[in-house]
Enzyme design. Structure first.
Site, short mmCIF file in Angstrom:
data_model
loop_
_atom_site.label_atom_id
_atom_site.label_comp_id
_atom_site.label_asym_id
_atom_site.label_seq_id
_atom_site.Cartn_x
_atom_site.Cartn_y
_atom_site.Cartn_z
N SER A 12 41.02 50.92 33.31
CA SER A 12 41.11 49.49 33.60
C SER A 12 40.48 48.68 32.48
O SER A 12 39.27 48.72 32.27
CB SER A 12 40.41 49.16 34.92
OG SER A 12 40.16 47.77 34.96
N ASP A 39 44.17 44.32 34.98
CA ASP A 39 43.76 43.62 36.20
C ASP A 39 43.96 42.12 36.02
O ASP A 39 43.14 41.45 35.39
CB ASP A 39 42.29 43.93 36.52
CG ASP A 39 42.14 45.31 37.13
OD1 ASP A 39 42.85 45.62 38.09
OD2 ASP A 39 41.30 46.10 36.63
N MET A 41 43.87 38.50 37.43
CA MET A 41 43.18 37.78 38.51
C MET A 41 43.34 36.28 38.33
O MET A 41 43.23 35.78 37.21
CB MET A 41 41.69 38.13 38.49
CG MET A 41 41.43 39.63 38.58
SD MET A 41 39.66 39.95 38.74
CE MET A 41 39.65 41.74 38.70
N HIS A 70 48.28 45.26 37.62
CA HIS A 70 47.79 45.04 38.98
C HIS A 70 47.62 43.53 39.18
O HIS A 70 46.69 42.93 38.62
CB HIS A 70 46.45 45.80 39.12
CG HIS A 70 45.80 45.66 40.45
ND1 HIS A 70 44.51 46.11 40.69
CD2 HIS A 70 46.23 45.14 41.63
CE1 HIS A 70 44.19 45.86 41.95
NE2 HIS A 70 45.21 45.28 42.54
N MET A 72 46.45 40.62 41.06
CA MET A 72 45.58 40.10 42.12
C MET A 72 45.73 38.58 42.11
O MET A 72 44.81 37.84 41.73
CB MET A 72 44.13 40.54 41.87
CG MET A 72 43.92 42.01 42.20
SD MET A 72 42.44 42.69 41.46
CE MET A 72 43.07 43.08 39.84
N MET A 141 43.18 50.28 47.40
CA MET A 141 41.94 49.70 46.86
C MET A 141 40.75 50.38 47.53
O MET A 141 40.66 50.42 48.76
CB MET A 141 41.85 48.19 47.15
CG MET A 141 42.73 47.28 46.30
SD MET A 141 42.53 47.40 44.50
CE MET A 141 40.77 47.22 44.27
N ASP A 179 41.87 52.77 43.18
CA ASP A 179 41.30 51.80 42.24
C ASP A 179 39.97 51.27 42.78
O ASP A 179 39.93 50.61 43.83
CB ASP A 179 42.31 50.65 42.05
CG ASP A 179 41.88 49.65 41.00
OD1 ASP A 179 40.86 49.87 40.32
OD2 ASP A 179 42.60 48.63 40.86
#
Ligand code: DX5
Ligand code: ZN
Length: 223
Positions: A12, A39, A41, A70, A72, A141, A179
């Protein structure tokens, strides 16, 4: 029972040096990694903000790694095309962020990317049961999303185990990604509970050189 799926480590970038992401990607490739975990976000779905399509696009020119993205973010449908055009190979949306999850999943596939659905620690597996034949990956998660370096939540192991049984019952090939809080110390146990794609942020980037750290994770899986 014999295993008919691969083990994959996907570092990550959240724990990498953001001032040198291009160099970090080159170092991962050099170290033999094949996947990298982005990631994304938005400061709304999770209480943190990272990067978006422009950063991924800039890095795509410099890297052959499989970009495992990913998301989010709330209402990810708004940005699916942007992320695929930026060069994402796999888009993983959160079930909790999608009202019409089947529509979102179908759209990701139509756009030509691999498709994953992520479940927060408390979210039941039922959310993906009927979609499994359409999914390349389910992300379990094992921390509440938003930050690196958090403590692994033990009850999520039971979810991985039940999900593996569901996938085998249906005769599918969906990857199970875990993760949050993954380390060389717990990776074997997570594999024993059915996970096969392992995200690691702080326990990977905090321990260079990367080739050696990669070997430490993979060796732990062999035991
Ligand atoms: C958390 C992210 C994870 C995180 C993992 O919101 O989805 O990918 O970076 O970091 P570690 O391995 O440090 O728990
Ligand atoms: Zn992640």
């Amino acid at each position: 029972m014999s295993r008919d799926y691969p083990f994959i480590l996907t570092p990550s970038l959240l724990s990498s040096d953001f001032s040198r992401i291009g160099d970090e990607l080159a170092a991962l490739e050099q170290a033999g990694l094949e996947w990298v975990h982005w990631d994304v976000m938005d400061g709304a779905f999770v209480p943190n903000i990272t990067f978006g399509p422009p950063v991924i696009k800039a890095c795509r020119q410099k890297s052959k790694l499989f970009f495992d993205v990913h998301l989010m973010i709330e209402q990810p449908d708004r940005y699916l095309g942007d992320f695929v055009n930026a060069g994402a190979n796999l888009l993983c949306v959160h079930a909790e962020a999608c009202t019409h999850l089947e529509r979102t999943v179908s759209e990701i596939t139509r756009l030509g990317a691999k498709c994953g659905v992520a479940l927060n620690p408390h979210t039941p597996l039922d959310m993906v049961e009927y979609l499994l034949p359409q999914l390349d990956m389910v992300l379990i998660m094992s921390v509440n999303p938003g930050f690196g370096g958090q403590k692994f939540i033990p009850f999520t192991k039971g979810k991985m185990q039940r999900l593996r049984a569901m996938i085998q019952e249906q005769g599918g090939t969906t990857h199970i990604q875990v993760d949050g809080g993954v380390t060389p110390e717990n990776i074997r146990d997570l594999a024993d509970h059915g996970a096969n794609v392992f995200v690691s942020g702080s326990a990977f980037f905090g321990f260079p050189p990367y080739a050696q750290r990669y070997r430490t994770f993979m060796d732990a899986l062999d035991h």
